[in-house]
Design a protein around this motif. Structure first.
Motif, PDB file in Angstrom:
ATOM      1  N   TYR A 169       0.846  -1.193   0.000  1.00 20.70           N
ATOM      2  CA  TYR A 169       0.000   0.000   0.000  1.00 20.70           C
ATOM      3  C   TYR A 169       0.883   1.246   0.000  1.00 20.70           C
ATOM      4  O   TYR A 169       2.076   1.190   0.328  1.00 20.70           O
ATOM      5  CB  TYR A 169      -1.000  -0.018   1.157  1.00 20.70           C
ATOM      6  CG  TYR A 169      -0.412  -0.160   2.535  1.00 20.70           C
ATOM      7  CD1 TYR A 169      -0.201  -1.419   3.097  1.00 20.70           C
ATOM      8  CD2 TYR A 169      -0.091   0.958   3.293  1.00 20.70           C
ATOM      9  CE1 TYR A 169       0.329  -1.542   4.371  1.00 20.70           C
ATOM     10  CE2 TYR A 169       0.436   0.844   4.570  1.00 20.70           C
ATOM     11  CZ  TYR A 169       0.653  -0.408   5.096  1.00 20.70           C
ATOM     12  OH  TYR A 169       1.175  -0.527   6.353  1.00 20.70           O
ATOM     13  N   GLY A 170       0.259   2.363  -0.385  1.00 23.23           N
ATOM     14  CA  GLY A 170       1.014   3.577  -0.663  1.00 23.23           C
ATOM     15  C   GLY A 170       1.991   4.015   0.416  1.00 23.23           C
ATOM     16  O   GLY A 170       3.169   4.244   0.147  1.00 23.23           O
TER      17      GLY A 170
ATOM     18  N   ILE B 207       6.225   4.416   0.454  1.00 23.83           N
ATOM     19  CA  ILE B 207       6.920   5.654   0.807  1.00 23.83           C
ATOM     20  C   ILE B 207       7.889   5.413   1.952  1.00 23.83           C
ATOM     21  O   ILE B 207       9.053   5.828   1.907  1.00 23.83           O
ATOM     22  CB  ILE B 207       5.890   6.748   1.187  1.00 23.83           C
ATOM     23  CG1 ILE B 207       5.090   7.146  -0.054  1.00 23.83           C
ATOM     24  CG2 ILE B 207       6.575   7.958   1.801  1.00 23.83           C
ATOM     25  CD1 ILE B 207       3.977   8.130   0.223  1.00 23.83           C
TER      26      ILE B 207
ATOM     27  N   ASN C 194       7.624  13.549  -0.439  1.00 27.84           N
ATOM     28  CA  ASN C 194       6.456  13.947  -1.226  1.00 27.84           C
ATOM     29  C   ASN C 194       6.649  13.815  -2.739  1.00 27.84           C
ATOM     30  O   ASN C 194       5.771  14.159  -3.507  1.00 27.84           O
ATOM     31  CB  ASN C 194       6.021  15.370  -0.855  1.00 27.84           C
ATOM     32  CG  ASN C 194       7.135  16.362  -1.069  1.00 27.84           C
ATOM     33  OD1 ASN C 194       7.834  16.297  -2.071  1.00 27.84           O
ATOM     34  ND2 ASN C 194       7.311  17.262  -0.134  1.00 27.84           N
ATOM     35  N   THR C 195       7.806  13.310  -3.176  1.00 25.51           N
ATOM     36  CA  THR C 195       7.973  13.061  -4.611  1.00 25.51           C
ATOM     37  C   THR C 195       7.529  11.645  -4.979  1.00 25.51           C
ATOM     38  O   THR C 195       7.337  11.334  -6.137  1.00 25.51           O
ATOM     39  CB  THR C 195       9.448  13.213  -5.040  1.00 25.51           C
ATOM     40  OG1 THR C 195      10.238  12.357  -4.218  1.00 25.51           O
ATOM     41  CG2 THR C 195       9.917  14.639  -4.924  1.00 25.51           C
TER      42      THR C 195
ATOM     43  N   TYR D  35       4.742   9.767  -4.064  1.00 28.90           N
ATOM     44  CA  TYR D  35       3.346   9.512  -4.450  1.00 28.90           C
ATOM     45  C   TYR D  35       3.039   9.903  -5.906  1.00 28.90           C
ATOM     46  O   TYR D  35       2.427   9.119  -6.638  1.00 28.90           O
ATOM     47  CB  TYR D  35       2.369  10.188  -3.481  1.00 28.90           C
ATOM     48  CG  TYR D  35       0.945  10.125  -3.954  1.00 28.90           C
ATOM     49  CD1 TYR D  35       0.280   8.903  -4.025  1.00 28.90           C
ATOM     50  CD2 TYR D  35       0.288  11.271  -4.391  1.00 28.90           C
ATOM     51  CE1 TYR D  35      -1.022   8.831  -4.505  1.00 28.90           C
ATOM     52  CE2 TYR D  35      -1.020  11.206  -4.877  1.00 28.90           C
ATOM     53  CZ  TYR D  35      -1.660   9.985  -4.933  1.00 28.90           C
ATOM     54  OH  TYR D  35      -2.931   9.917  -5.417  1.00 28.90           O
ATOM     55  N   PRO D  36       3.460  11.084  -6.355  1.00 28.31           N
ATOM     56  CA  PRO D  36       3.195  11.416  -7.764  1.00 28.31           C
ATOM     57  C   PRO D  36       3.795  10.393  -8.737  1.00 28.31           C
ATOM     58  O   PRO D  36       3.195  10.078  -9.763  1.00 28.31           O
ATOM     59  CB  PRO D  36       3.860  12.789  -7.943  1.00 28.31           C
ATOM     60  CG  PRO D  36       3.802  13.402  -6.595  1.00 28.31           C
ATOM     61  CD  PRO D  36       4.025  12.252  -5.641  1.00 28.31           C
ATOM     62  N   ILE D  37       4.962   9.870  -8.413  1.00 23.90           N
ATOM     63  CA  ILE D  37       5.593   8.870  -9.285  1.00 23.90           C
ATOM     64  C   ILE D  37       4.778   7.574  -9.288  1.00 23.90           C
ATOM     65  O   ILE D  37       4.507   6.984 -10.331  1.00 23.90           O
ATOM     66  CB  ILE D  37       7.042   8.616  -8.829  1.00 23.90           C
ATOM     67  CG1 ILE D  37       7.906   9.845  -9.149  1.00 23.90           C
ATOM     68  CG2 ILE D  37       7.626   7.366  -9.494  1.00 23.90           C
ATOM     69  CD1 ILE D  37       9.268   9.845  -8.516  1.00 23.90           C
TER      70      ILE D  37
ATOM     71  N   ARG E 179       1.663   7.285  -8.702  1.00 24.96           N
ATOM     72  CA  ARG E 179       0.412   7.536  -9.409  1.00 24.96           C
ATOM     73  C   ARG E 179       0.619   7.510 -10.934  1.00 24.96           C
ATOM     74  O   ARG E 179      -0.166   6.938 -11.674  1.00 24.96           O
ATOM     75  CB  ARG E 179      -0.153   8.894  -8.977  1.00 24.96           C
ATOM     76  CG  ARG E 179      -1.484   9.154  -9.598  1.00 24.96           C
ATOM     77  CD  ARG E 179      -2.167  10.372  -9.020  1.00 24.96           C
ATOM     78  NE  ARG E 179      -3.310  10.681  -9.864  1.00 24.96           N
ATOM     79  CZ  ARG E 179      -4.478  10.068  -9.780  1.00 24.96           C
ATOM     80  NH1 ARG E 179      -4.658   9.136  -8.882  1.00 24.96           N
ATOM     81  NH2 ARG E 179      -5.464  10.403 -10.587  1.00 24.96           N
ATOM     82  N   ARG E 180       1.710   8.124 -11.374  1.00 19.23           N
ATOM     83  CA  ARG E 180       1.983   8.169 -12.812  1.00 19.23           C
ATOM     84  C   ARG E 180       2.229   6.756 -13.358  1.00 19.23           C
ATOM     85  O   ARG E 180       1.683   6.366 -14.388  1.00 19.23           O
ATOM     86  CB  ARG E 180       3.199   9.060 -13.099  1.00 19.23           C
ATOM     87  CG  ARG E 180       3.601   9.045 -14.569  1.00 19.23           C
ATOM     88  CD  ARG E 180       4.588  10.130 -14.909  1.00 19.23           C
ATOM     89  NE  ARG E 180       5.728  10.144 -13.996  1.00 19.23           N
ATOM     90  CZ  ARG E 180       6.771   9.346 -14.097  1.00 19.23           C
ATOM     91  NH1 ARG E 180       6.822   8.453 -15.068  1.00 19.23           N
ATOM     92  NH2 ARG E 180       7.766   9.422 -13.239  1.00 19.23           N
TER      93      ARG E 180
ATOM     94  N   LYS F 151      -0.963   4.997 -13.730  1.00 14.58           N
ATOM     95  CA  LYS F 151      -1.711   5.480 -14.891  1.00 14.58           C
ATOM     96  C   LYS F 151      -1.128   4.933 -16.193  1.00 14.58           C
ATOM     97  O   LYS F 151      -1.834   4.756 -17.171  1.00 14.58           O
ATOM     98  CB  LYS F 151      -1.695   7.012 -14.919  1.00 14.58           C
ATOM     99  CG  LYS F 151      -2.747   7.615 -14.024  1.00 14.58           C
ATOM    100  CD  LYS F 151      -3.372   8.837 -14.673  1.00 14.58           C
ATOM    101  CE  LYS F 151      -4.766   9.054 -14.121  1.00 14.58           C
ATOM    102  NZ  LYS F 151      -5.467  10.142 -14.786  1.00 14.58           N
ATOM    103  N   GLU F 152       0.158   4.698 -16.185  1.00  9.79           N
ATOM    104  CA  GLU F 152       0.801   4.179 -17.398  1.00  9.79           C
ATOM    105  C   GLU F 152       0.648   2.664 -17.539  1.00  9.79           C
ATOM    106  O   GLU F 152       1.160   2.073 -18.472  1.00  9.79           O
ATOM    107  CB  GLU F 152       2.280   4.586 -17.428  1.00  9.79           C
ATOM    108  CG  GLU F 152       2.475   6.059 -17.726  1.00  9.79           C
ATOM    109  CD  GLU F 152       3.917   6.524 -17.657  1.00  9.79           C
ATOM    110  OE1 GLU F 152       4.172   7.679 -18.027  1.00  9.79           O
ATOM    111  OE2 GLU F 152       4.783   5.748 -17.238  1.00  9.79           O
TER     112      GLU F 152
ATOM    113  N   LYS G   5      -5.461   0.742  -0.089  1.00  6.91           N
ATOM    114  CA  LYS G   5      -5.301   0.559  -1.532  1.00  6.91           C
ATOM    115  C   LYS G   5      -3.932  -0.066  -1.781  1.00  6.91           C
ATOM    116  O   LYS G   5      -2.904   0.523  -1.456  1.00  6.91           O
ATOM    117  CB  LYS G   5      -5.398   1.917  -2.212  1.00  6.91           C
ATOM    118  CG  LYS G   5      -5.363   1.870  -3.720  1.00  6.91           C
ATOM    119  CD  LYS G   5      -5.791   3.247  -4.227  1.00  6.91           C
ATOM    120  CE  LYS G   5      -5.457   3.521  -5.634  1.00  6.91           C
ATOM    121  NZ  LYS G   5      -5.841   4.908  -5.995  1.00  6.91           N
TER     122      LYS G   5
ATOM    123  N   TYR H 180      -1.044  -1.759  -4.329  1.00  8.60           N
ATOM    124  CA  TYR H 180      -0.526  -1.659  -5.690  1.00  8.60           C
ATOM    125  C   TYR H 180       0.093  -2.994  -6.091  1.00  8.60           C
ATOM    126  O   TYR H 180       0.863  -3.573  -5.343  1.00  8.60           O
ATOM    127  CB  TYR H 180       0.526  -0.547  -5.790  1.00  8.60           C
ATOM    128  CG  TYR H 180      -0.072   0.824  -5.572  1.00  8.60           C
ATOM    129  CD1 TYR H 180      -0.407   1.629  -6.645  1.00  8.60           C
ATOM    130  CD2 TYR H 180      -0.316   1.295  -4.278  1.00  8.60           C
ATOM    131  CE1 TYR H 180      -0.972   2.884  -6.450  1.00  8.60           C
ATOM    132  CE2 TYR H 180      -0.883   2.541  -4.068  1.00  8.60           C
ATOM    133  CZ  TYR H 180      -1.205   3.333  -5.163  1.00  8.60           C
ATOM    134  OH  TYR H 180      -1.762   4.562  -4.958  1.00  8.60           O
TER     135      TYR H 180
END
Lengths: 118, 311
Positions: free
Chosen positions: A24-25, A29, A41-42, A44-46, A48-49, A52-53, A70, A72
């Motif tokens: 999980y997220g 981290i 904080n860098t 989570y965006p990675i 998520r991207r 999405k890919e 959640k 992954y």
């Protein structure tokens, strides 16, 4: 260290973590920031991207401590991407060390070589 | 925490993310902040750990737009240029097609290609498309199918030189004018149709090659085991064909002199009218069948060890 460069490394680490086991997220981290001095904080965006890919899928799972988490899960495409990224990394870092080691592997050696010239 | 999430929601909206993505992000952050606070994170330290709403929103928005740009580049225009006289292509297993299109610029399109694995650039008057030589390529670990490049030229565009250097790529040239055409291929299949030029040199190991509706001054083919199919092709001067075990079929074509060398490949010609022929074969058969008796072929040389020659 350059932010863009760090981002690439964090991406590789996220891929590597999820190649081993579903997570999980917050767990991801934590596991990465424990070893690397990166801005947390860098991550989570990675994450998520990459999701999405299509490199990860997500699912919810009950947890004993609170609301469901959640998770992954790496896809085949994600594994392929990981192996490729890792290959690129190995090649790149291998090249870097080829250059660095030409000047000596240890501090003493580097200093000795440098002093000889001056 | 509520304040943080509210502020983040607002920033995401300002950065142009859609409602579904925003809710998804808020849910993720809610979960993660809960975990962090369970482990003792103080409310005031939330922005420090997860990023200031402004920065985080910007970061997330950048990735969303990056992604749409990336998918655009994945299936579409990769490069556009003009003032080109030469095209130089070096690929591994990606399909390559060079065709004439409707635009007045020269355009390179990609399908399912990862742009970072390729170099596409213009150097003096040459358009170059190359696969970067990475380890993964050398060991063919990541052979993905359907990678495809298309180079579109303006209609009736006259080029000086096209050079294709490909390994297992399949490819095609259609409706092209070029003075020189040089192709080196290992195992890819190629289709060359409606191409006009002066000098065409083709080297292939095991790929099959189909040549149709073309005109040249000289044509040179060197081939190991691929089959050649030549249709409606007219050569003003010499045709040279060297083949080891690949068969060559020539149909409704003409030339001045055919110089043919084969080991075990067969040559079959139908309605094929060179003015003269020099033929050499070890064990391959040579058969030429022409209806029109008013165009006799002068045989300069005819040698075969064990193959049949029937003209």
């Amino acid at each position: 260290m350059n932010a863009q460069f760090k981002r690439g490394i964090v991406e590789l680490c996220v891929l590597s973590e999820l190649a081993q086991v579903d997570m999980y997220g917050y767990q991801i981290i934590n596991r990465i920031s424990k070893h690397l001095d990166v801005n947390e904080n860098t991550i989570y965006p990675i994450l998520r991207r990459l999701t999405k890919e299509g490199y990860f899928e997500t699912y919810l799972q009950e947890s004993s401590e609170g609301p469901p988490r959640k998770y992954y899960k790496m896809t085949n495409q994600g594994l392929k991407r990981y192996l490729k990224s890792r290959d690129d990394w190995d090649e790149f870092i291998g090249g870097v060390y080829d250059i660095l080691n030409k000047g000596g592997k240890k501090y003493e050696e580097i200093l000795r070589k440098f002093k000889k010239r001056t | 925490m509520k304040k943080y999430l509210e502020s983040l929601r607002k920033e995401l909206k300002t950065n142009g993310l859609n409602d579904i993505d925003i809710q998804d992000i808020i849910n993720d952050l809610t979960e993660m902040i809960h975990e962090a606070m369970d482990e003792g994170l103080d409310e005031v330290d939330i922005p420090k750990k997860f990023g200031h709403p402004k920065d985080l929103a910007k970061d997330l928005a950048k990735d969303e737009t990056n992604q749409s740009e990336k998918s655009k580049a994945k299936d579409g225009l990769l490069f556009s240029t003009s003032d080109i006289q030469m095209i130089d292509v070096k690929l591994y297993n990606e399909d390559i097609n060079i065709v004439s299109g409707e635009n007045d610029r020269i355009e390179v399109y990609g399908e399912n290609v990862d742009r970072k694995n390729y170099k596409i650039y213009k150097e003096s008057h040459c358009l170059c498309l190359e696969r970067k030589n990475t380890l993964a390529v050398k060991f063919r670990i990541f052979r993905t199918s359907n990678e495809k490049f298309i180079i579109k030229l303006p209609k009736d565009y006259q080029l000086k030189d096209i050079s294709l250097n490909i390994k297992s790529s399949d490819g095609g040239l259609n409706h092209i004018k070029t003075n020189r055409l040089t192709i080196r291929s290992v195992s890819g299949d190629l289709k060359i149709s409606n191409v006009h030029g002066e000098d065409f040199q083709m080297k292939s190991i095991s790929g099959d090659v189909n040549i149709k509706n073309t005109e040249w001054i000289t044509l040179t083919i060197s081939n190991v085991s691929g089959d050649f199919d030549i249709n409606h092709t007219h050569v003003k001067d010499n045709i040279r064909i060297n083949t080891v075990s690949g068969d060559v079929d020539i149909f409704e074509s003409s030339g001045k002199e055919l110089d043919y060398n084969a080991v075990s490949g067969d040559l079959i010609g139908k309605e094929f009218y060179p003015e003269s022929m020099a033929l050499k074969s070890i064990s391959g058969d040579i058969k030429i069948k022409n209806k029109d008796q008013s165009k006799p072929i002068e045989i300069i040389r005819k040698r075969s060890l064990s193959g049949d020659i029937d003209i």
